[in-house]
Scaffold this motif. Structure first.
Motif, PDB file in Angstrom:
ATOM      1  N   THR A 139       1.511  -2.777 -10.451  1.00  0.00           N
ATOM      2  CA  THR A 139       1.829  -2.514  -9.049  1.00  0.00           C
ATOM      3  C   THR A 139       2.965  -1.516  -8.913  1.00  0.00           C
ATOM      4  O   THR A 139       2.903  -0.579  -8.097  1.00  0.00           O
ATOM      5  N   MET A 140       4.036  -1.692  -9.696  1.00  0.00           N
ATOM      6  CA  MET A 140       5.156  -0.760  -9.611  1.00  0.00           C
ATOM      7  C   MET A 140       4.741   0.647 -10.026  1.00  0.00           C
ATOM      8  O   MET A 140       5.230   1.631  -9.457  1.00  0.00           O
ATOM      9  N   GLU A 141       3.842   0.769 -10.980  1.00  0.00           N
ATOM     10  CA  GLU A 141       3.375   2.093 -11.382  1.00  0.00           C
ATOM     11  C   GLU A 141       2.545   2.738 -10.279  1.00  0.00           C
ATOM     12  O   GLU A 141       2.666   3.951 -10.018  1.00  0.00           O
ATOM     13  N   LYS A 142       1.716   1.947  -9.608  1.00  0.00           N
ATOM     14  CA  LYS A 142       0.941   2.489  -8.496  1.00  0.00           C
ATOM     15  C   LYS A 142       1.860   2.918  -7.358  1.00  0.00           C
ATOM     16  O   LYS A 142       1.635   3.961  -6.719  1.00  0.00           O
ATOM     17  N   LEU A 143       2.896   2.131  -7.089  1.00  0.00           N
ATOM     18  CA  LEU A 143       3.847   2.483  -6.039  1.00  0.00           C
ATOM     19  C   LEU A 143       4.666   3.712  -6.427  1.00  0.00           C
ATOM     20  O   LEU A 143       4.991   4.550  -5.574  1.00  0.00           O
ATOM     21  N   ARG A 144       5.024   3.818  -7.699  1.00  0.00           N
ATOM     22  CA  ARG A 144       5.769   4.996  -8.164  1.00  0.00           C
ATOM     23  C   ARG A 144       4.945   6.266  -7.941  1.00  0.00           C
ATOM     24  O   ARG A 144       5.457   7.276  -7.438  1.00  0.00           O
ATOM     25  N   LYS A 145       3.666   6.213  -8.291  1.00  0.00           N
ATOM     26  CA  LYS A 145       2.803   7.380  -8.106  1.00  0.00           C
ATOM     27  C   LYS A 145       2.596   7.672  -6.617  1.00  0.00           C
ATOM     28  O   LYS A 145       2.547   8.845  -6.211  1.00  0.00           O
ATOM     29  N   TYR A 146       2.511   6.619  -5.809  1.00  0.00           N
ATOM     30  CA  TYR A 146       2.377   6.806  -4.358  1.00  0.00           C
ATOM     31  C   TYR A 146       3.620   7.507  -3.815  1.00  0.00           C
ATOM     32  O   TYR A 146       3.532   8.427  -2.989  1.00  0.00           O
ATOM     33  N   ALA A 147       4.799   7.063  -4.276  1.00  0.00           N
ATOM     34  CA  ALA A 147       6.053   7.670  -3.829  1.00  0.00           C
ATOM     35  C   ALA A 147       6.102   9.150  -4.207  1.00  0.00           C
ATOM     36  O   ALA A 147       6.478  10.006  -3.388  1.00  0.00           O
ATOM     37  N   LEU A 148       5.712   9.481  -5.436  1.00  0.00           N
ATOM     38  CA  LEU A 148       5.727  10.870  -5.871  1.00  0.00           C
ATOM     39  C   LEU A 148       4.774  11.728  -5.039  1.00  0.00           C
ATOM     40  O   LEU A 148       5.112  12.849  -4.643  1.00  0.00           O
ATOM     41  N   ARG A 149       3.580  11.199  -4.766  1.00  0.00           N
ATOM     42  CA  ARG A 149       2.590  11.971  -3.993  1.00  0.00           C
ATOM     43  C   ARG A 149       3.070  12.232  -2.575  1.00  0.00           C
ATOM     44  O   ARG A 149       2.705  13.243  -1.962  1.00  0.00           O
TER      45      ARG A 149
END
Length: 273
Positions: A139-149
């Motif tokens: 989940t944190m990795e998906k959120l990290r990628k969402y934040a970057l995008r």
């Protein structure tokens, strides 16, 4: 059986030594040598939040992330917030309803991302293990990628335990995760929830959003005779963030209703016992 006099560990879950006539677990011995400075952690948190102009809140719809969203919006006055919920496929519908309702009440944009974590949950149940670490990491990795995008630098989460002695950590890509509830007591969190349209789901286990946690805890209990939440709850009690009585209650073997078991088995393609 020896029980730690400072937390909720016993000889099943930690090495216990008798110090000056009192049983103390290994983790508490480390803590006594270098205790948590709650005020210092909170000051560091205040300083970090002064720089936050845009952030996403890792918003699970549970009680802790709900408090984090409230604090980010109403206390720290973050100018631009987005509440992002990751539904891993076994989130309680009431949690999703809570998330939408509270975000709307606080006038924070709400985004729901749906994924399928069946592989994590199926493996955990089949092996009688905890699914939480793998679930949280994904989940944190998906959120990290969402934040970057989407041009965010900060991810705010509802964890009450800091990263060691600090309330934030740097992630890959320059993202900073801030644990906004670091060293906040359970009583303080419940007082905030009273201000919000949050409806507590009746779910087994120390959760207000996840349907797989109760079954996983029950299977782990049957195999090991204690909870896989022991270490986290012990830390909460040790730091004074939860009462010992509450901690011991949360560590009891959960009684999972059959409807929940049926839903989890069906979702994961597992045969009934």
């Amino acid at each position: 059986m020896l029980k730690c006099s400072l937390c909720v560990h016993d000889e099943r879950t930690a090495k216990i030594e008798v110090i000056d006539g009192r049983p103390v677990c290994k983790e508490c011995l480390i803590y006594l040598k270098r205790p948590m400075d709650r005020e210092a952690i909170r000051r560091e948190l205040e300083e970090a939040m002064e720089n936050v102009e845009r952030a996403i809140v890792a918003y699970s719809g549970g009680k802790d992330s709900t408090v984090a969203l409230y604090l980010a919006k109403e206390v720290y006055k973050v100018p631009e917030l987005e509440a992002v919920m990751v539904d891993h496929g076994l989130m309680a519908e009431k949690a999703i309803e809570n998330a939408r309702r509270v975000a709307e009440a606080l006038k924070v944009p709400f985004t729901l991302l749906r994924y399928d974590y069946s592989d994590i949950f199926r493996e955990a149940l089949l092996k009688g293990q905890s699914p939480c670490r793998d679930c949280s990491s994904r989940t944190m990795e998906k959120l990290r990628k969402y934040a970057l995008r989407n041009g965010y630098r900060y991810i705010i989460t509802g964890h009450e335990l800091p990263f060691g002695h600090h309330p934030y950590r740097k992630m890959a890509g320059g993202i900073v995760q801030i644990r906004l509830l670091s060293m906040m007591t359970e009583e303080e969190r419940f007082e905030i929830l009273k201000k919000l349209p949050f409806d507590f789901p009746e779910l087994p286990g120390y959760t207000t959003n996840c349907l797989v946690l109760g079954p996983a805890l029950q299977l782990y209990w049957e195999r090991h005779g204690h909870s896989f939440e022991q270490r986290r709850i012990a830390a909460l009690v040790r730091y004074g963030l939860m009462s010992r009585e509450r901690g011991e209650k949360e560590l009891e073997k959960p009684d999972v209703p059959e409807w929940q078991w049926e839903l989890v088995r069906r979702k994961l393609g597992l045969d009934s016992p």
